[in-house]
Scaffold this motif. Structure first.
Motif, short mmCIF file in Angstrom:
data_model
loop_
_atom_site.label_atom_id
_atom_site.label_comp_id
_atom_site.label_asym_id
_atom_site.label_seq_id
_atom_site.Cartn_x
_atom_site.Cartn_y
_atom_site.Cartn_z
N THR A 80 -7.47 -8.84 -12.29
CA THR A 80 -6.56 -9.94 -12.57
C THR A 80 -7.12 -11.24 -12.02
O THR A 80 -8.03 -11.26 -11.19
CB THR A 80 -5.19 -9.70 -11.91
N VAL A 81 -6.57 -12.32 -12.49
CA VAL A 81 -6.89 -13.63 -11.94
C VAL A 81 -5.56 -14.27 -11.59
O VAL A 81 -4.87 -14.85 -12.43
CB VAL A 81 -7.65 -14.50 -12.95
N GLY A 82 -5.16 -14.13 -10.32
CA GLY A 82 -3.87 -14.62 -9.90
C GLY A 82 -2.78 -13.96 -10.73
O GLY A 82 -2.78 -12.76 -10.93
N HIS A 83 -1.82 -14.74 -11.22
CA HIS A 83 -0.76 -14.22 -12.08
C HIS A 83 -0.87 -14.80 -13.48
O HIS A 83 0.13 -14.98 -14.16
CB HIS A 83 0.61 -14.50 -11.46
N MET A 84 -2.09 -15.13 -13.91
CA MET A 84 -2.31 -15.62 -15.25
C MET A 84 -1.91 -14.54 -16.26
O MET A 84 -2.20 -13.36 -16.07
CB MET A 84 -3.79 -15.98 -15.44
N VAL A 120 4.22 -9.53 -13.97
CA VAL A 120 5.00 -10.47 -13.17
C VAL A 120 5.05 -10.02 -11.72
O VAL A 120 4.90 -10.82 -10.80
CB VAL A 120 6.42 -10.61 -13.74
N HIS A 121 5.26 -8.72 -11.51
CA HIS A 121 5.46 -8.22 -10.14
C HIS A 121 4.21 -8.33 -9.28
O HIS A 121 4.26 -8.77 -8.13
CB HIS A 121 5.93 -6.77 -10.18
N SER A 122 3.06 -7.90 -9.82
CA SER A 122 1.85 -7.85 -8.99
C SER A 122 0.64 -8.49 -9.64
O SER A 122 -0.31 -8.86 -8.96
CB SER A 122 1.50 -6.38 -8.67
N GLY A 123 0.66 -8.62 -10.96
CA GLY A 123 -0.51 -9.13 -11.67
C GLY A 123 -1.60 -8.10 -11.82
O GLY A 123 -2.64 -8.38 -12.43
N LYS A 124 -1.41 -6.90 -11.30
CA LYS A 124 -2.45 -5.87 -11.36
C LYS A 124 -2.15 -4.91 -12.49
O LYS A 124 -1.09 -4.31 -12.54
CB LYS A 124 -2.51 -5.10 -10.04
N ALA A 146 -4.33 1.79 -15.80
CA ALA A 146 -4.35 2.55 -17.05
C ALA A 146 -2.95 2.74 -17.62
O ALA A 146 -2.75 2.67 -18.84
CB ALA A 146 -5.03 3.90 -16.82
N SER A 147 -1.96 2.97 -16.78
CA SER A 147 -0.60 3.17 -17.28
C SER A 147 -0.02 1.88 -17.86
O SER A 147 1.00 1.93 -18.56
CB SER A 147 0.31 3.72 -16.18
N SER A 148 -0.66 0.74 -17.61
CA SER A 148 -0.24 -0.50 -18.26
C SER A 148 -0.53 -0.44 -19.75
O SER A 148 0.29 -0.87 -20.58
CB SER A 148 -0.95 -1.70 -17.63
N ASP A 149 -1.69 0.10 -20.12
CA ASP A 149 -1.99 0.31 -21.54
C ASP A 149 -0.99 1.29 -22.16
O ASP A 149 -0.59 1.13 -23.32
CB ASP A 149 -3.40 0.87 -21.71
N VAL A 150 -0.60 2.31 -21.39
CA VAL A 150 0.36 3.29 -21.89
C VAL A 150 1.70 2.61 -22.21
O VAL A 150 2.34 2.91 -23.22
CB VAL A 150 0.54 4.43 -20.88
N TRP A 191 -10.04 -1.12 -13.45
CA TRP A 191 -8.91 -0.93 -12.55
C TRP A 191 -9.27 0.05 -11.44
O TRP A 191 -8.60 0.11 -10.42
CB TRP A 191 -7.69 -0.43 -13.31
N ASP A 192 -10.33 0.82 -11.65
CA ASP A 192 -10.76 1.82 -10.68
C ASP A 192 -11.86 1.21 -9.80
O ASP A 192 -12.88 0.76 -10.31
CB ASP A 192 -11.32 3.04 -11.42
N PRO A 193 -11.67 1.15 -8.47
CA PRO A 193 -12.69 0.58 -7.60
C PRO A 193 -14.05 1.27 -7.72
O PRO A 193 -15.07 0.70 -7.39
CB PRO A 193 -12.11 0.76 -6.19
#
Length: 415
Positions: free
Chosen positions: A180-184, A197-201, A204-208, A169-171
């Motif tokens: 991500t791959v689109g909104h899969m 749903v909102h961005s597909g991205k 780290a806070s997603s794991d949280v 997630w960090d460039p």
């Protein structure tokens, strides 16, 4: 002996794959199967993760190499550790890992009733610490769920497993940025995040968020999205409806955990952290696993009388004596904005040293930052990394510090 070449990998105890003697089948996924195995290269039995088919396409090979590169760099005790990897003669990829005794959290706890809050908080604290090392590397797991949290036999400590869906997630990460791959749909719908749903991205806070969902369910046996519906009933109702889960993550308001008797009995500080981890906006959650771990460690230490973190004690020139809980991870000592351990100093803004602690069972390493001359350990100038064994004191720009490690067997340990 030639390796077993079985397209569906129907290996049984006593079969061989190269140097590995199969002892038992442990589990399988769409990509690989996992076996308990014995090898002359290792004294104890190991876990052998073996791709179900030869690596004939680039996407599968990249996935295998990604998981290997992540696990090879993780050192904290709350993740599964890789011992070796390679390619068999039949072009199947394999990874050799420590063989874990115990069960997944889903097998360990049936979620029909709340878990003891000290045990639940400690488990998720350890999971946060395990993920934070990956987060520090710029990696997000993307499939945090009870099936990927292993509870070890005896100690009850947890380990994060299965980094097969992890991405950068960090460039700045060396893993690349194909987050991500689109909104899969990525991961498991039950523990997905609104940003799917909102961005597909995923970050780290997603794991949280996923860990927050698990913690909520452990503490009150309900899902945070469906008021008054027992968790197991909601799980069964949406078993074949992934869009139902995704819609709920986006549209349903968080049900306050104190709606339920078990949640109402929790300390207010713990309820606040659970709700914080479950914020719909990823920017409003703890930024990484370590940020959540710091708050959970404080709750465990001050409210539940359970030592999980180290205590850094300081004596400053102005006479103040602040203390700071340190969870496993890396820290920078100095007086710049980026320093995670503040050193009160009248000199120019700079970092003086770095400190890294892997967790219980390990001693922290203190390393100087050039130019040298501001850090002393037990009265000696610090010029190279040193282990902070118990009883060591160190002086940083005039502030004396000592690190006290958590005592083994502190109260509240999981069982």
């Amino acid at each position: 002996m030639k390796p077993a070449i079985i397209e569906e990998l129907d290996l049984s105890p006593g079969d061989h794959y190269g140097e590995f003697e199969i002892l038992a089948a442990l589990g399988q996924g769409s990509f690989a199967r996992v076996f308990a195995a014995r090898s002359p290269a290792f004294e104890a039995p190991v876990a052998l993760k073996l791709s179900r088919a030869p690596l004939t396409d680039e996407a599968t090979a990249v996935r295998a190499l990604r998981e290997i590169s992540i696990l090879q760099n993780l050192r904290n005790p709350y993740v599964v550790h890789i011992l070796d990897n390679g390619m068999g003669e039949d072009e199947r990829w394999f990874m050799v890992m420590e063989l874990l005794e115990g069960a997944t959290l889903l097998e360990h706890h049936d979620f029909a009733a709340p878990m003891d809050p000290v045990r639940a908080t400690r488990m998720i604290y350890e999971a946060c610490v395990g993920l934070d090392e990956a987060h520090e590397m710029g990696i997000v797991h993307r499939d945090v769920k009870p099936e990927n949290i292993w509870i070890t036999a005896g100690s009850g400590a947890c380990k994060i497993i299965d980094f097969g869906l992890a991405r950068a997630w960090d460039p700045g990460s060396t893993m690349g940025t194909d987050a991500t791959v689109g909104h899969m749909l990525i991961g498991t719908p039950h523990y997905a995040q609104p940003e799917q749903v909102h961005s597909g991205k995923l970050v780290a806070s997603s794991d949280v968020y996923s860990l927050g969902t698990v913690l909520y369910e452990l503490l009150c046996a309900h899902n945070p999205l469906f008021a008054d519906e027992p968790l197991n009933r909601a799980r069964e109702r949406l078993r074949d409806n992934p869009l139902g889960w995704l819609s709920a993550h986006v549209k349903n308001e968080l049900v306050p955990i104190d709606r339920y008797p078990a949640g109402a009995r929790l300390p207010a500080e713990l309820r606040r952290v659970v709700h914080w981890m479950l914020a719909k906006d990823p920017a409003l959650r703890p930024t990484r696993g370590g940020a959540a771990a710091e708050h959970l460690a404080w709750i465990l230490h001050t409210i539940f009388n359970t030592e999980v973190a180290a205590m850094l004690r300081s004596a400053r020139p102005d006479g103040s004596n602040p203390s700071q809980l340190l969870v496993p991870g890396g820290f920078t000592l100095g007086n710049t904005e980026s320093c995670t351990i503040e050193i009160a100093s009248g000199g120019p803004a700079r970092a003086h040293a770095s400190l890294r602690w892997l967790g219980p069972g390990h001693e922290a390493v203190l390393s100087p930052v050039e130019p040298h001359g501001t850090v002393w350990v037990n009265g000696h100038l610090l010029e190279r990394p040193v282990l902070l064994v118990p009883g060591t004191y160190f002086d940083v720009a005039g502030t004396r510090m000592a690190l006290a490690y958590p005592q083994p067997g502190s109260s509240g340990a999981p069982s």
